[in-house]
Design a protein around this motif. Structure first.
Motif, PDB file in Angstrom:
ATOM      1  N   THR A 115       0.854  -1.177   0.000  1.00 48.31           N
ATOM      2  CA  THR A 115       0.000   0.000   0.000  1.00 48.31           C
ATOM      3  C   THR A 115       0.890   1.227   0.000  1.00 48.31           C
ATOM      4  N   VAL A 116       0.306   2.395   0.192  1.00 48.42           N
ATOM      5  CA  VAL A 116       1.069   3.638   0.170  1.00 48.42           C
ATOM      6  C   VAL A 116       0.857   4.404   1.464  1.00 48.42           C
ATOM      7  N   THR A 117       1.861   5.191   1.833  1.00 48.60           N
ATOM      8  CA  THR A 117       1.798   5.956   3.071  1.00 48.60           C
ATOM      9  C   THR A 117       2.596   7.240   2.909  1.00 48.60           C
ATOM     10  N   GLY A 118       2.435   8.168   3.831  1.00 44.06           N
ATOM     11  CA  GLY A 118       3.174   9.420   3.773  1.00 44.06           C
ATOM     12  C   GLY A 118       2.372  10.541   3.153  1.00 44.06           C
ATOM     13  N   GLU A 119       3.070  11.438   2.451  1.00 40.67           N
ATOM     14  CA  GLU A 119       2.425  12.622   1.882  1.00 40.67           C
ATOM     15  C   GLU A 119       2.928  12.885   0.467  1.00 40.67           C
ATOM     16  N   VAL A 120       2.008  13.227  -0.416  1.00 41.43           N
ATOM     17  CA  VAL A 120       2.356  13.637  -1.779  1.00 41.43           C
ATOM     18  C   VAL A 120       1.708  14.994  -2.036  1.00 41.43           C
ATOM     19  N   ARG A 121       2.494  15.892  -2.612  1.00 41.69           N
ATOM     20  CA  ARG A 121       2.017  17.246  -2.888  1.00 41.69           C
ATOM     21  C   ARG A 121       1.915  17.444  -4.393  1.00 41.69           C
ATOM     22  N   TYR A 122       0.767  17.936  -4.839  1.00 38.91           N
ATOM     23  CA  TYR A 122       0.539  18.229  -6.251  1.00 38.91           C
ATOM     24  C   TYR A 122       0.506  19.742  -6.436  1.00 38.91           C
ATOM     25  N   PHE A 123       1.327  20.255  -7.356  1.00 33.84           N
ATOM     26  CA  PHE A 123       1.453  21.700  -7.505  1.00 33.84           C
ATOM     27  C   PHE A 123       1.625  22.088  -8.979  1.00 33.84           C
ATOM     28  N   ASP A 124       1.686  23.394  -9.224  1.00 31.44           N
ATOM     29  CA  ASP A 124       1.769  23.932 -10.587  1.00 31.44           C
ATOM     30  C   ASP A 124       0.697  23.309 -11.482  1.00 31.44           C
TER      31      ASP A 124
END
Length: 220
Positions: free
Chosen positions: A138-147
């Motif tokens: 699975t996935v964990t943590g943080e992803v930021r989407y920008f621009d």
């Protein structure tokens, strides 16, 4: 998915750089090497952060999307002043959240996955979620989407380009809970070029999505 996607699941091994990006992608291209390049597009300037669409208020007729407490997706620049562009940005964000919810198991029926994807993007997304399931990951943590930049093409189609910062995103073994914390490199940043089409219900569904890992436009 896309050509820059590594064949990591063949060995049932997930890396930090791949996990969150690939959980969010879906085009008509098959898996190949991690360093393969995809034709991208220019992105616009970064806008101030704004909250992503709320899981608590999905809107009438829309599936409620919930993510596990250890996974956070941040979407910047959600308000352009143009209601159509804002709708494209909102539904694209929900699409990203829907894929991760399916991977994390908080959307076992994959209702939201089908709601926000169509065509080849939907086929690829379902296939990719299935690979995570087979890998027990699975996935964990943080992803930021920008621009995030929207270009409207008529009344029912749009092109959306954006960057992803996956430096704080990781893969996790579902059984053991072990998190694979790999080093941050230029490949932790990805440029996306997506197409969305508005369906009869007014939902902007992602129909194509390609990406360039390590793109210069997305480096910090």
């Amino acid at each position: 998915m896309n050509r820059r996607r590594p064949t990591l699941l063949a060995a049932l091994t997930l890396t930090t750089a791949a996990a969150l990006t690939l959980s969010a992608c879906g085009s008509d291209d098959g898996p190949s090497g991690d360093n393969d390049k995809i034709a991208g597009a220019d992105t616009g300037g970064e806008k101030s952060a704004s909250p992503s669409p709320s899981a608590e208020s999905p809107g009438e007729g829309r599936p409620k999307i919930e993510l596990p407490s250890d996974l956070k997706l941040v979407f910047e620049g959600g308000e352009t002043g143009d209601p159509v562009k804002d709708a494209v940005l909102a539904d694209s964000a929900e699409r990203m959240r829907a894929v991760d919810a399916a991977i994390a198991g908080t959307d076992r029926d994959k209702e939201a996955l089908g709601f926000y994807n169509t065509g080849k993007a939907r086929e690829a997304a379902v296939s990719w979620v299935g690979q995570f399931e087979k890998a027990g990951a699975t996935v964990t943590g943080e992803v930021r989407y920008f621009d995030r930049k929207v270009t409207l093409e008529g009344g029912t189609s749009a092109v959306l380009t954006f960057c992803a910062d996956e430096s704080k995103g990781f893969s996790k073994d579902k059984k053991t809970g072990d998190v694979d914390r790999t080093p941050v490199t230029k490949n932790s940043y990805v440029l996306y070029n997506t197409r969305l089409d508005k369906n009869a219900a007014g939902v902007w569904q992602t129909s194509q999505i390609i990406s360039t890992r390590g793109a210069a436009q997305c480096q910090p």
